[in-house]
Motif scaffolding. Structure first.
Motif, PDB file in Angstrom:
ATOM      1  N   MET B   1      79.710  17.710  54.258  1.00  0.00           N
ATOM      2  CA  MET B   1      78.478  17.166  53.501  1.00  0.00           C
ATOM      3  C   MET B   1      78.263  15.915  53.745  1.00  0.00           C
ATOM      4  SD  MET B   1      76.947  19.163  50.897  1.00  0.00           S
ATOM      5  CE  MET B   1      75.799  18.912  52.138  1.00  0.00           C
ATOM      6  N   ASN B   2      76.928  15.586  54.127  1.00  0.00           N
ATOM      7  CA  ASN B   2      76.484  14.292  54.304  1.00  0.00           C
ATOM      8  C   ASN B   2      76.489  13.236  53.182  1.00  0.00           C
ATOM      9  OD1 ASN B   2      76.420  14.709  57.061  1.00  0.00           O
ATOM     10  ND2 ASN B   2      74.287  15.636  57.094  1.00  0.00           N
ATOM     11  N   ASN B   3      76.519  11.995  53.369  1.00  0.00           N
ATOM     12  CA  ASN B   3      76.262  11.184  52.324  1.00  0.00           C
ATOM     13  C   ASN B   3      74.967  10.767  52.490  1.00  0.00           C
ATOM     14  OD1 ASN B   3      78.853  11.154  50.921  1.00  0.00           O
ATOM     15  ND2 ASN B   3      79.884   9.989  52.132  1.00  0.00           N
ATOM     16  N   ILE B   4      74.057  10.607  51.492  1.00  0.00           N
ATOM     17  CA  ILE B   4      72.807  10.350  51.511  1.00  0.00           C
ATOM     18  C   ILE B   4      72.615   8.517  51.295  1.00  0.00           C
ATOM     19  CG2 ILE B   4      71.995  10.620  49.023  1.00  0.00           C
ATOM     20  CD1 ILE B   4      69.465  11.712  50.256  1.00  0.00           C
ATOM     21  N   LEU B   5      73.812   8.205  50.495  1.00  0.00           N
ATOM     22  CA  LEU B   5      73.858   6.504  50.218  1.00  0.00           C
ATOM     23  C   LEU B   5      75.278   6.262  50.283  1.00  0.00           C
ATOM     24  CD1 LEU B   5      72.711   4.050  49.076  1.00  0.00           C
ATOM     25  CD2 LEU B   5      73.005   4.879  47.023  1.00  0.00           C
ATOM     26  N   GLU B   6      75.482   5.112  51.006  1.00  0.00           N
ATOM     27  CA  GLU B   6      76.961   4.763  51.168  1.00  0.00           C
ATOM     28  C   GLU B   6      76.767   3.393  50.818  1.00  0.00           C
ATOM     29  OE1 GLU B   6      78.584   7.786  54.448  1.00  0.00           O
ATOM     30  OE2 GLU B   6      78.935   5.589  54.663  1.00  0.00           O
ATOM     31  N   VAL B   7      77.386   2.907  49.862  1.00  0.00           N
ATOM     32  CA  VAL B   7      77.735   1.352  49.364  1.00  0.00           C
ATOM     33  C   VAL B   7      79.230   0.993  49.931  1.00  0.00           C
ATOM     34  CG1 VAL B   7      77.463  -0.386  47.811  1.00  0.00           C
ATOM     35  CG2 VAL B   7      75.814   1.425  47.908  1.00  0.00           C
ATOM     36  N   ASN B   8      79.349   0.011  50.589  1.00  0.00           N
ATOM     37  CA  ASN B   8      80.890  -0.152  50.894  1.00  0.00           C
ATOM     38  C   ASN B   8      81.043  -1.811  50.628  1.00  0.00           C
ATOM     39  OD1 ASN B   8      83.151   1.088  52.029  1.00  0.00           O
ATOM     40  ND2 ASN B   8      81.496   2.204  53.244  1.00  0.00           N
ATOM     41  N   GLY B   9      82.034  -2.046  49.768  1.00  0.00           N
ATOM     42  CA  GLY B   9      82.324  -3.352  49.657  1.00  0.00           C
ATOM     43  C   GLY B   9      81.358  -4.530  49.389  1.00  0.00           C
ATOM     44  N   LEU B  10      80.183  -4.120  48.527  1.00  0.00           N
ATOM     45  CA  LEU B  10      79.020  -4.985  48.205  1.00  0.00           C
ATOM     46  C   LEU B  10      79.598  -6.028  47.269  1.00  0.00           C
ATOM     47  CD1 LEU B  10      75.986  -5.744  48.052  1.00  0.00           C
ATOM     48  CD2 LEU B  10      75.938  -3.685  46.285  1.00  0.00           C
ATOM     49  N   VAL B  11      79.107  -7.217  47.751  1.00  0.00           N
ATOM     50  CA  VAL B  11      79.340  -8.470  46.976  1.00  0.00           C
ATOM     51  C   VAL B  11      78.117  -9.202  46.716  1.00  0.00           C
ATOM     52  CG1 VAL B  11      80.854 -10.606  46.963  1.00  0.00           C
ATOM     53  CG2 VAL B  11      81.999  -8.519  47.921  1.00  0.00           C
ATOM     54  N   LYS B  12      77.853  -9.659  45.664  1.00  0.00           N
ATOM     55  CA  LYS B  12      76.720 -10.462  45.256  1.00  0.00           C
ATOM     56  C   LYS B  12      77.106 -11.422  44.204  1.00  0.00           C
ATOM     57  CE  LYS B  12      72.484 -11.982  45.490  1.00  0.00           C
ATOM     58  NZ  LYS B  12      72.203 -12.898  46.357  1.00  0.00           N
ATOM     59  N   ARG B  13      77.093 -12.737  44.482  1.00  0.00           N
ATOM     60  CA  ARG B  13      77.607 -13.618  43.575  1.00  0.00           C
ATOM     61  C   ARG B  13      76.105 -14.330  43.133  1.00  0.00           C
ATOM     62  NH1 ARG B  13      80.676 -15.057  47.774  1.00  0.00           N
ATOM     63  NH2 ARG B  13      82.360 -13.648  47.830  1.00  0.00           N
ATOM     64  N   TYR B  14      76.250 -14.479  41.711  1.00  0.00           N
ATOM     65  CA  TYR B  14      75.100 -15.338  41.135  1.00  0.00           C
ATOM     66  C   TYR B  14      75.974 -16.186  40.242  1.00  0.00           C
ATOM     67  CZ  TYR B  14      71.293 -12.181  41.805  1.00  0.00           C
ATOM     68  OH  TYR B  14      70.447 -11.145  42.560  1.00  0.00           O
ATOM     69  N   PRO B  15      75.515 -17.319  39.732  1.00  0.00           N
ATOM     70  CA  PRO B  15      76.419 -18.351  38.829  1.00  0.00           C
ATOM     71  C   PRO B  15      76.861 -17.751  37.698  1.00  0.00           C
ATOM     72  CG  PRO B  15      74.025 -19.387  39.320  1.00  0.00           C
ATOM     73  CD  PRO B  15      73.811 -17.855  39.880  1.00  0.00           C
ATOM     74  N   ALA B  16      76.125 -16.925  37.061  1.00  0.00           N
ATOM     75  CA  ALA B  16      76.786 -16.396  35.687  1.00  0.00           C
ATOM     76  C   ALA B  16      77.386 -14.738  36.039  1.00  0.00           C
ATOM     77  CB  ALA B  16      75.766 -16.194  34.808  1.00  0.00           C
ATOM     78  N   PHE B  17      77.085 -14.398  36.987  1.00  0.00           N
ATOM     79  CA  PHE B  17      77.720 -12.794  37.187  1.00  0.00           C
ATOM     80  C   PHE B  17      78.011 -12.397  38.619  1.00  0.00           C
ATOM     81  CE2 PHE B  17      77.683  -8.515  36.232  1.00  0.00           C
ATOM     82  CZ  PHE B  17      77.053  -7.877  37.130  1.00  0.00           C
ATOM     83  N   SER B  18      78.690 -11.306  38.947  1.00  0.00           N
ATOM     84  CA  SER B  18      78.903 -11.210  40.392  1.00  0.00           C
ATOM     85  C   SER B  18      79.102  -9.675  40.362  1.00  0.00           C
ATOM     86  CB  SER B  18      80.190 -11.700  41.170  1.00  0.00           C
ATOM     87  OG  SER B  18      80.095 -13.113  40.947  1.00  0.00           O
TER      88      SER B  18
END
Lengths: 220, 288, 124
Positions: B1-18
């Motif tokens: 089965m194909n994956n339509i969306l793959e998120v891998n190791g997503l990192v996003k840093r904000y001052p108050a939240f990551s």
């Protein structure tokens, strides 16, 4: 693609477009009325044109930016659609070119009708382009990066310069002023226009590239 | 089965939240609910997927293509539904559409008109005069009128009354039955998910807590209720979201077989998605 | 085909569905080669997740009750059943073979064998 983004800016301010046209027509008309009894000053057309360009930029660009900032997230929606961020910025610069073109057109029409107003020669038109581009070229990246409230300072500075500028110029160059004006008028030679043209286009392109870079990094 | 969306190791840093190392994959053909409390990171994740926010690390693939390298191609094939503040309020729906539509290569004016009619929207009406429900419907019209293969939606049903919400769910079902390959929507309203979600991804504090088929979750988890005296240090470990009162304890477990062995005298009941979600994010066990 | 699932049963949903389909096949309600409903419409009708139906179809295929063809769907396949039935037949054949052999050995006629079969069937 870009054409639609240009259309967008006009759509956003469609109610005020008549007003902008009005401003661009009013400036030369007012000048003509004020000067109808004075002797013709060589090269005054250039200053009138300059005023037209600056005021047009001020009102049109500010209006668009205000609308954009009111619906900030709409920009995000457009960038979530297949519009490249680059196109978004380029469209704005095309809007500037269009409004510059409108100024040239309006001025030329009035000059055609009113004999005491000379047509613009290349050098004068390019001066207008250069000054307008400097103004727009500073305003736009500032507006993209810092928002329109801070960018308004740029316009305020421009207005100040506009009001004081001619006076200062006259004070500084007192005796030479007629020289400069007739120099501008007589130069249909190639050197000055080329320099002005290069400077204008150069600043236009640099500002556009800077704006594209700033917008590419911006969080929406 | 194909994956339509793959998120891998997503990192996003904000001052108050990551967002802290977010990874999940969505199989094709599924409706996936992205749940979490407010502020858990749902919108940030979606904005990162859409490149509205620039990620600090990680890769995201849609249709097997990297979202940075194939950005325009991917965006042409997905439909976006964000909340109603993503429109130019001073414009009419028609004007808004005239700006958005040309961006999509497969835009269909016929589809647009038929959806506008179906949702009873007047194209000439100014967006600022629309109710929240109508704005969401308009956003859906735009998302559905260009043969999108995947719908990505951020809290599409928040603030909507139950009738409109149920209409929305029906539209999503129709979409999947008529060629849609996937729907990914974030919400904190778990009752929506009971009805249409195939897969659930739970996020809390910027981390993915679980990703599982909805039916599996409902099959595996049970609410446990019983006498406090029955608890000991060992069987306590089997229970999440433990709450103790003078009348007894209650909690949730996914170790049903062990539970039946160790604590045969407790009551086991079916859990809802909300129960499961609260047990995971409700802040640990509560023993008094 | 009637598939009714219970949310309050302890049996996982996918097992319930799988068993009901198997029953339908064995009883003949579903015929060999018949196309099973599309995963999405089945899921919507029974109100379960697509992933559950997918799992059912996968396990049915593994257990030999169905065959999936890319792009066309999942079909009932009695292939395994035939095998099952065949192997059961073979066991009985072998038993009968022994009975026939012994009958010949002890000089018991075919008619007598038939009579014995009748009595044995009636006993059950």
């Amino acid at each position: 693609m870009i054409a639609n983004l240009v259309k967008k800016d006009f759509l956003l301010v469609k109610k005020s477009i008549v007003g902008f046209l009005g401003i661009s027509i009013l400036v030369p008309l007012l000048a003509i009325i004020l000067m109808r009894n004075t002797a013709q000053i060589q090269g005054i057309g250039m200053f009138i044109f300059l005023y037209m360009v600056i005021l047009m930029e001020l009102s049109f660009m500010q209006a668009v930016a205000t609308e954009e900032e009111k619906s900030q997230k709409a920009t995000a929606l457009l960038c979530a659609a297949p519009y490249p961020r680059k196109s978004y910025v380029i469209a704005k610069y095309i809007c500037y070119l269009i409004s510059y073109g409108v100024c040239v057109a309006v001025y030329s029409i009035i000059a055609a009708v009113y004999p005491r107003l000379d047509f613009l020669n290349i050098a004068e038109a390019l001066v207008g382009f250069l000054v307008g581009t400097i103004l727009y070229g500073v305003y736009t990246p500032v507006a993209i990066k810092y928002g329109i409230t801070k960018a308004r300072l740029v316009f305020t500075a421009a207005i100040l310069l506009m009001s004081l500028g001619p006076i200062l110029t006259i004070k500084v160059f007192r005796s030479d002023i007629t020289l400069i004006l007739s120099f501008m008028q007589n130069t249909s030679g190639t050197l000055v226009p080329i320099i002005l043209g290069i400077a204008g286009v150069g600043i236009f392109l640099i500002s556009m590239i800077v704006s594209i870079r700033i917008f590419a990094k911006k969080e929406l | 089965m194909n994956n339509i969306l793959e998120v891998n190791g997503l990192v996003k840093r904000y001052p108050a939240f990551s967002l802290d190392n977010i990874s999940f994959s969505l199989p094709e053909g599924c409706v996936t609910g992205f749940i979490g409390a407010n502020g858990a990171g749902k919108t940030t994740t979606i904005r990162s997927i859409l490149n509205l926010a620039h990620k600090d690390a990680g890769t995201i693939k849609i249709f097997g293509l990297d979202t940075v390298k194939h950005e325009q191609e991917i965006k042409d094939r997905i439909g976006i539904v964000m909340d109603g503040s993503y429109f130019y309020n001073e414009l009419s729906m028609q004007d808004m559409k005239s700006i958005v539509a040309p961006a999509y290569s497969k835009w269909s004016d016929a589809d647009y008109r038929s959806y506008m009619e179906k949702f009873e929207l007047d194209p000439k009406q100014k967006i600022s005069t629309l109710s929240k429900g109508m704005r969401m419907k308009f956003a859906l019209v735009l998302a559905l009128s260009h043969q999108a293969e995947l719908l990505i939606m951020d809290e599409p049903t928040s603030g909507l009354d139950p009738l409109v919400r149920s209409q929305f769910l029906g539209i999503v079902m129709d979409y999947m039955e008529n060629g849609g390959k996937g729907v990914f929507f974030s919400t904190h309203i778990t009752s929506d998910l009971d009805k249409i979600a195939d897969m659930l991804v739970l996020i809390d504090g910027g981390k993915i807590i679980l990703q599982q088929s909805k039916d599996d979750l409902l099959d595996t988890f049970r609410i446990v209720k019983g006498n406090v005296a029955l608890l000991n240090d060992q069987n306590r470990q089997l229970i999440r979201g433990l709450k103790v009162s003078s009348f007894g304890f209650t909690g949730i477990t996914d170790h049903v077989a062990k539970m039946k062995k160790e604590l045969p005298d407790v009551l086991l009941e079916k859990a809802t998605i909300e129960d499961i979600m609260l047990a995971y994010i409700g802040g640990g066990n509560d023993d008094r | 085909m009637n598939v009714v699932v219970s949310n309050s049963s302890d049996v996982p949903l996918y097992v319930q569905i799988k068993e009901q389909i198997k029953d339908a096949i064995l009883k003949g309600e579903l015929e060999d080669g018949e196309l099973l409903p599309s995963i999405r419409s089945f899921a919507n009708d029974v109100q379960v997740s697509v992933l559950t139906v997918r799992r059912v179809y996968e396990e049915l295929e593994k257990e030999g009750f169905a065959v999936s063809q890319a792009g066309r769907g999942t079909f009932v396949s009695m292939g395994n059943l035939e095998l099952l039935r065949d192997s059961k037949r073979r066991i009985i054949e072998q038993d009968l073979q022994k009975a026939v052999h012994n009958a010949r050995l002890f000089d018991i006629a075919k008619d007598d064998l038939y009579a014995m079969l009748d009595i044995l069937y009636e006993e059950d």
